[in-house]
Scaffold this motif. Sequence first.
Motif, PDB file in Angstrom:
ATOM      1  N   ALA A 357      -6.438  34.137  11.431  1.00 37.07           N
ATOM      2  CA  ALA A 357      -7.918  33.969  12.156  1.00 37.07           C
ATOM      3  C   ALA A 357      -8.831  33.361  11.374  1.00 37.07           C
ATOM      4  O   ALA A 357      -9.826  32.504  11.958  1.00 37.07           O
ATOM      5  N   ALA A 361      -6.031  26.408  13.471  1.00 40.18           N
ATOM      6  CA  ALA A 361      -6.911  26.236  14.731  1.00 40.18           C
ATOM      7  C   ALA A 361      -5.705  25.620  15.618  1.00 40.18           C
ATOM      8  O   ALA A 361      -6.153  24.969  16.747  1.00 40.18           O
ATOM      9  N   ASN A 426     -12.220  33.498  16.350  1.00 44.53           N
ATOM     10  CA  ASN A 426     -11.989  32.225  16.219  1.00 44.53           C
ATOM     11  C   ASN A 426     -11.890  31.555  17.674  1.00 44.53           C
ATOM     12  O   ASN A 426     -11.224  31.915  18.576  1.00 44.53           O
ATOM     13  N   THR A 429      -8.498  30.869  19.613  1.00 45.05           N
ATOM     14  CA  THR A 429      -7.660  31.781  20.064  1.00 45.05           C
ATOM     15  C   THR A 429      -7.788  32.012  21.579  1.00 45.05           C
ATOM     16  O   THR A 429      -8.759  32.221  22.034  1.00 45.05           O
TER      17      THR A 429
END
Length: 595
Positions: A357, A361, A426, A429
Motif C-alpha cells: 500500500a 503502483a 492508494n 488499488t
Amino acid sequence: MVNARTYPLWRDLAMSEDLPKEALKTVIGALCAPATTPDGFDAKADGWREEALKAALPALLARTSAKRLRGQLLVHADEKMLAALAAAGTVTVADVPAILRYRRVWPGLISALARHSDQVEAAIALLPRLPGHKVEQVIRDWDPDRYTRSKDAAPVPPVPPELFDAVLEACLTPLAAYLLHPEPAEGWEAVSTFSKDWSLELGGRDGWAMLARCPQRWSQLTAHPVFGSAVQHLLLDQAETQALEEARLRAAYRDGEKLPADPAPALSEELLLACLPALCLPELANLPNPQVTARRTLHHIANRVQNNPRLADLGADQLHAATDALVTRGQLLSWSDKQENDYEFDGRVLRLAEDLALLSANPDHLAGACDQLARLDQPAVVSPTPSRTLIRVIDNVGADHDRPAQLLERHYEHRRVQALATLAANPHTPHTAVADVLNGLHPAELAWIAEKAGGPDWFLAAAAAVSVPEDEDDGVVRLLDDDELGTHPDPAAVLQSWLDSPVTGDIFSRSEVYRAVVKSRYRTLEHLRQVPADEVLARHEPEVALEILLDHCGRSTARWEALAAAMAFDYDDKKITFGQLLDSLDGAPAQARTS
C-alpha cells in the motif's frame, strides 16, 4: 623478603621528592616483589604491598626512565591507572610494547595516548588491534571523567581530526565490505520478523554512532568513493528515527515540554536525493532464498519511506520498479495455506499488504494484497467478564469499552481492516478488489471502519453500504459473570455456546473463554471435558478438578499412575482436552488397591 609492616615506609620513600636516583631500583624491587614469609606466600601482606605500590606508581614512573624498571612497574598497573597515566603523559607510546606483553589493547589506552599530538599517529596504528565492536569506544570514551569532573578542572582537549577519521573509517568498513559481497549471516533466519532489518549486518550501529557526531560532513560522505554507499544506507535507516528519539528524550527530561507537531527533518532534500542510489537496497537484489529475502527487503524499504515520507515523491519511479521486481522474484503474492504452529503467518500477510500500500503502483499487485487479506481468518472478538481489577486500573471502563470497534483492538485484531484501509488510500488499488474484501469482513471490522478508519470517501461509503442480515448480531462473544448468567433460562447452554464459538480457535481469546467457563458455578463435567487439560489442571485452583479426579481414579493404583504420567505435559506439547485425559485413564486396569 621485606617486612610487611614497612610497606607504608617504602611507599612514602617512593613518593618523596628527596629520594635519590640511586635508590630507585631498591625501592621498586621492595614494592614489586611478592610478600612472603618463611612459610611461603603471604596473601594478606601482599594486599598491603599492592596498595602501597598503587599509590606510589605515578611518582615512580615519572622518575624512572630505564625500560626494565618501567616494565617492572607497568605490569602492576590496571587499565584505568594506565589510561590515566597515559593521558597525563607519564606513560607514553614507548611503554606500549611493555604493556602489550601482559594486556590486549583497549580503547581507553588509545584515547589517552592520542591526547598528545606527537602520539596520535602511533595511537591510530593501534586501532586494528581492537575488536571491531570496541573501536567506536575510542571516541565515545574520549572523556572518561565527563560525568565526575569538577567545574574548576581543565577542559579535555578536542578529539584529533586524524583519529576521528580513522575511527570513522574503521566503523564504516564492515558495512562497506558487506555491501560489496552481501550474504545472509549465519542464523539470520532466526531474527524476528518484527525486526526492522532482516540482515544482521545492515544495522551498522558503530558506523551510525560515528556519523551522528559529524552531521556537517554527511553531504560530503555520501559521495565518498569507498564509504558513500554505506553512509547512504545508514542515513536512510537511522537519521530520522534517531532525531525523533532525541526529541523524545529532551521532552521527557524537561517537564512540560511537548514534541513539536511537525519536527524539522534530520535529512534535507539535498541529502535525500544524494541517498537515492541506496534507497531500494540494490546490493541485496539477488540474494538466495528470494521468497524470504525479497519480503524482508521490501519491508526494509517500506520502513525507510515511513521514516522519510518525502522519499515517496522523490524516489517514486525507483520505488515502484523495485517493488514490482521484489514481488515477482519472491513470488510474494503466491498464496500458501497456514501451517500449524506458524504464529507469524498473519503478520507476514499484513505487513506485505501495508508495504505494498505504501510502495506499489501496480493495480494487479495491490489487488493481490487485497485477496490475501480476504483469506485471513476472521478476528476473534471477545468481551471479557467484568473485572474488579480492570475497573480499578482503567478509568474508561464503561459503555464505550464494550463497543465492537473498541473490543477489536484489544488483541490487535483490527490490523486486517486497518491494512485494508491503507490499501484503499492508494489511488492505484482497484475499488472492486477492496469491495470484495469489505463484503467478507467481520461485523466488528465494519464497525471499526465507521468509527475509527480514515480513507477516501468512496471507501467509507462502500463499507457503510455492506448489507448485514437483520438477524445477525455484532459478532462479539460476550462473556458474562454468574450474576448475569443467572438471569438466563439455561446458563449451561450459554456456556456451551462460548465453547462452540470460533473464538476458541484464537490463541489470544480462547484462554479468556476457558477461564470464564471453568470459573462459572453453572459449568458441568461435560463443559470441563471440552476444555484443554492444562487449563483445568494447571491454571486454576485445585478444587476445580479435585473431586472429579478422586471420583474417576478411585482406589485404582494404575489409574493414579496413569494420571501422573498424563500430567507431564509441557507448554509446547500437543493440547489434549480434559475429557481426553480422563478417557485415557479408563484404559488402565481398574483393579482395586488392597490394604
